[in-house]
Design a protein around this motif. Structure first.
Motif, PDB file in Angstrom:
ATOM      1  N   GLY A  23       0.797  -1.207   0.000  1.00 27.34           N
ATOM      2  CA  GLY A  23       0.000   0.000   0.000  1.00 27.34           C
ATOM      3  C   GLY A  23       0.830   1.256   0.000  1.00 27.34           C
ATOM      4  N   SER A  24       0.236   2.326   0.481  1.00 32.26           N
ATOM      5  CA  SER A  24       0.866   3.642   0.412  1.00 32.26           C
ATOM      6  C   SER A  24       2.053   3.792   1.359  1.00 32.26           C
ATOM      7  N   GLN A  45       4.363   1.445   1.888  1.00 31.36           N
ATOM      8  CA  GLN A  45       5.440   0.506   1.598  1.00 31.36           C
ATOM      9  C   GLN A  45       6.789   1.196   1.467  1.00 31.36           C
ATOM     10  N   SER A  69       3.601   4.648  10.625  1.00 30.16           N
ATOM     11  CA  SER A  69       2.280   5.282  10.553  1.00 30.16           C
ATOM     12  C   SER A  69       1.607   5.044  11.901  1.00 30.16           C
TER      13      SER A  69
END
Length: 663
Positions: free
Chosen positions: A161-162, A164, A197
């Protein structure tokens, strides 16, 4: 050169090891199906060497001793190196990762110790477990940082996903920082984390073995970092397992952070409980099923009827039902979980601990490990032999435990431990006055005379020495450790058997020819007598003594010069007459004569010690265990052997010598 564990079964020469590996896999698989599969530390990698030892029996004995030395210290320091054996030396290295508590370190080591013997008879083996590392080798590998068996592993799941790209870059940076910091940190250990994150944090650690120098640590970590960051990312978990270090990153918090102070370790209580159950169950399989099946396969392959199997099964069944049976948990509690504080002694097959039963009765618990193929003979010998013989100078067996993670023998507790603790200690030997020493000499002779001539079976002990003579509260002697003892039929002149015993006490004809008779015990007893009266240890190598000569060589020289009284232990001066001391010296010399036929039987020794009415025979020359193979030529030299005997624990006259050390 090492091979990875996927090829272990193909490399095992012993059918027993292949069978035990299969049993272990099947049994542990059953445990996993019925419980939490993550209840015990995961084995990340097991590596066994391609080459096998030329003498499995001797190598196995040294392996057990090296592993026990690690066990003794691993919880206090977290890192231990060890070695055992002058011939076929086995080196060991154990390292717990620094985030483990002492308790969890010991549990992790226990898991490793159960699995690593599956590499035998390979000359090298290592295992990486979730929390610790254990290795053995025929050479000292403590300074090795990298080698051809270095490996890494990557998980099958990845971070996508974003996040990575951020995950990959952050993880690579984290591992660079950790590998740069660890060589200069305490214990070569560094951990850290990075937040990728709000929902994703990466945890990393780097640990070198403490035996490396700084440059070796840095070399190892750099290689490991390049492997996992270059080959594994964006996998969410990766490990580098090199000769001298371990690295890992993961999205799971696998280590305890520094803020928690290292309390509690990395395993939960349920995991610890599961580990104990799993390790105990696995070793039960090894102890009971594996040992008996090995005997069955050995006898079947030799063309002999498997007559002992039913007997051994019956022994186990009868033990369980009899007053001899103790529960492992009860003995563990009695010894405070085998606390080092309660440890009484250590031998090649295990250790002995003091225990107190709930009713207040004091006991001695002998703890045996099945890491060698000789275990089944050792255990059944001790249980069956000592249970058949009863004498005031033989230690009394109270029972045993056969259903726990380790096999245990329970004896009467003797408060003054063993003779060597007093005899070779410059302060404690004051407790051994002439009267006590003479009583020990006579009592030991009476015990041996009983074994050789008066017991229900004819028995040769094979390991008479100071550490196997236990002392009660009044310093009365009791012979212990029957693990190496052998039955001896009345119609047999000798037994032909592999060598077992302790150099310095082993009869020369037994070392050279492998022929065992009561005369071997008599020789060992003679050495013991000479040690007791001089207060000096008979070094297995003359080079190890201060005079550069064996104790017997010194005694024989003084005997020929009529100055033998000068070797009497100074602690005994004024406590006995010269005649009394010289009579004991002469008895000792009669027992260690080079020709076994000249050594008096033990019943005659007892008679000579107790009688003052008869003049003793003139002793002839003993065999000198000389590091140069030289032989003295003096009075009595007509009995000198043509052989040169070595006492260095190495092959003698091209005979491969396996030394089994009793406690």
């Amino acid at each position: 050169m090492l091979i990875q564990s996927t090829n272990i079964s193909q490399q095992m020469a012993s059918p027993l090891l292949r069978l035990l590996l299969l049993l272990l896999i099947l049994y542990c698989g059953t445990l996993g199906a019925s419980g939490n599969e993550n209840s015990s530390p995961t084995v990340f990698l097991s590596v066994c060497g391609k080459n096998q030892t030329s003498n499995p029996q001797a190598f196995d004995v040294n392996f057990v001793d090296a592993m026990e030395k690690i066990f003794q210290n691993i919880t206090s320091s977290g890192f231990v190196t060890s070695s055992s054996g002058a011939n076929l030396t086995v080196y060991g290295l154990g390292q717990c990762f620094s985030y483990l508590s002492p308790v969890n370190c010991q549990l992790c080591y226990s898991q490793s110790r159960v699995k690593l013997p599956l590499c035998l008879p390979s000359t090298t083996g290592r295992i990486y477990v979730d929390g610790c590392f254990l290795e053995y080798s025929y050479r000292n590998v403590s300074s090795d940082s990298v080698d051809g068996a270095d490996a890494f592993s990557c998980s099958n799941s990845t971070v996508g996903g974003s996040v990575q790209a951020t995950f990959t870059n952050s993880t690579a940076k984290l591992m660079r920082n950790l590998t740069a910091a660890a060589p200069s940190e305490k214990d070569y250990y560094a951990v850290g984390s990075v937040v990728v994150s709000p929902a994703l944090t990466v945890y990393g650690m780097a640990q070198c073995w403490r035996s490396l120098n700084v440059s070796g640590c840095r070399e190892c970590l750099d290689k490991g970092r390049q492997s996992i960051t270059g080959q594994c990312l964006p996998a969410d978990d990766a490990k580098a397992m090199n000769a001298g270090c371990f690295l890992r990153y993961s999205t799971e918090p696998f280590y305890l952070t520094a803020a928690d102070g290292g309390k509690g370790g990395g395993l939960s209580s349920s995991a610890r409980h599961g580990l104990i159950i799993a390790a105990a169950s696995a070793v039960v399989v090894l102890l009971v099923i594996g040992a008996l099946l090995w005997r069955k396969m050995r006898r079947s392959s030799s063309g002999f009827r498997n007559e002992d199997d039913d007997e051994n099964h019956e022994i186990i069944r009868s033990i369980r039902k009899s007053h001899l049976s103790f529960k492992f948990d009860d003995l563990s509690k009695a010894t405070d979980n085998f606390s080092q504080h309660n440890k009484l002694g250590q031998g090649g097959y295990g250790a002995v601990y003091k225990g107190i039963l709930p009713g207040g009765k004091e006991i001695a618990v002998k703890r045996l490990f099945l890491n060698t193929r000789q275990w089944v003979d050792q255990f059944f010998n001790e249980v069956t032999l000592i249970n058949q013989v009863q004498h005031k100078n033989l230690v009394k067996l109270l029972g045993c435990s056969v259903e726990g993670p380790e096999s245990l023998l329970v004896y009467e507790y003797l408060s003054n431990t063993s003779l060597d603790h007093y005899l070779f200690d410059s302060f404690k030997k004051n407790e051994l006055n002439w009267e006590r020493r003479f009583d020990i000499i006579v009592g030991t002779a009476e015990g041996l005379a009983y074994l050789h001539n008066a017991s229900v079976v004819r028995i040769i002990h094979r390991d008479i020495k100071a550490s196997n003579i236990l002392l009660d509260e009044r310093f009365r002697p009791k012979i212990s450790d029957f693990g190496l003892a052998r039955y001896f039929a009345e119609d047999r002149s000798h037994l032909s058997t592999g060598l077992a015993g302790t150099f310095g006490y082993m009869a020369p004809e037994y070392i050279v020819h492998g022929q065992l008779t009561e005369k071997a015990d008599i020789y060992s007893y003679g050495v013991l007598v000479l040690e007791i009266i001089t207060g000096r240890k008979n070094q297995s190598s003359p080079a190890a003594s201060a005079e550069g000569r064996s104790l017997m060589e010194q005694i024989w020289q003084h005997y020929n010069s009529d100055t033998l009284i000068g070797l009497l232990d100074p602690q005994l001066e004024g406590q006995c007459t010269a005649e009394e001391a010289l009579n004991v010296f002469r008895v000792g010399l009669l027992c260690v004569q080079a020709f076994p036929t000249l050594r008096p039987p033990m019943w005659k020794v007892v008679e000579m010690l107790n009688s003052r009415l008869h003049e003793l025979p003139t002793p002839t020359q003993p065999p000198f265990l000389s590091n140069h193979g030289r032989e003295s030529r003096s009075r009595g030299s007509e009995t000198s052997h043509s052989h040169s005997y070595s006492g260095k624990g190495e092959s003698v006259n091209q005979i491969s010598v396996s030394v089994f050390h009793g406690r």
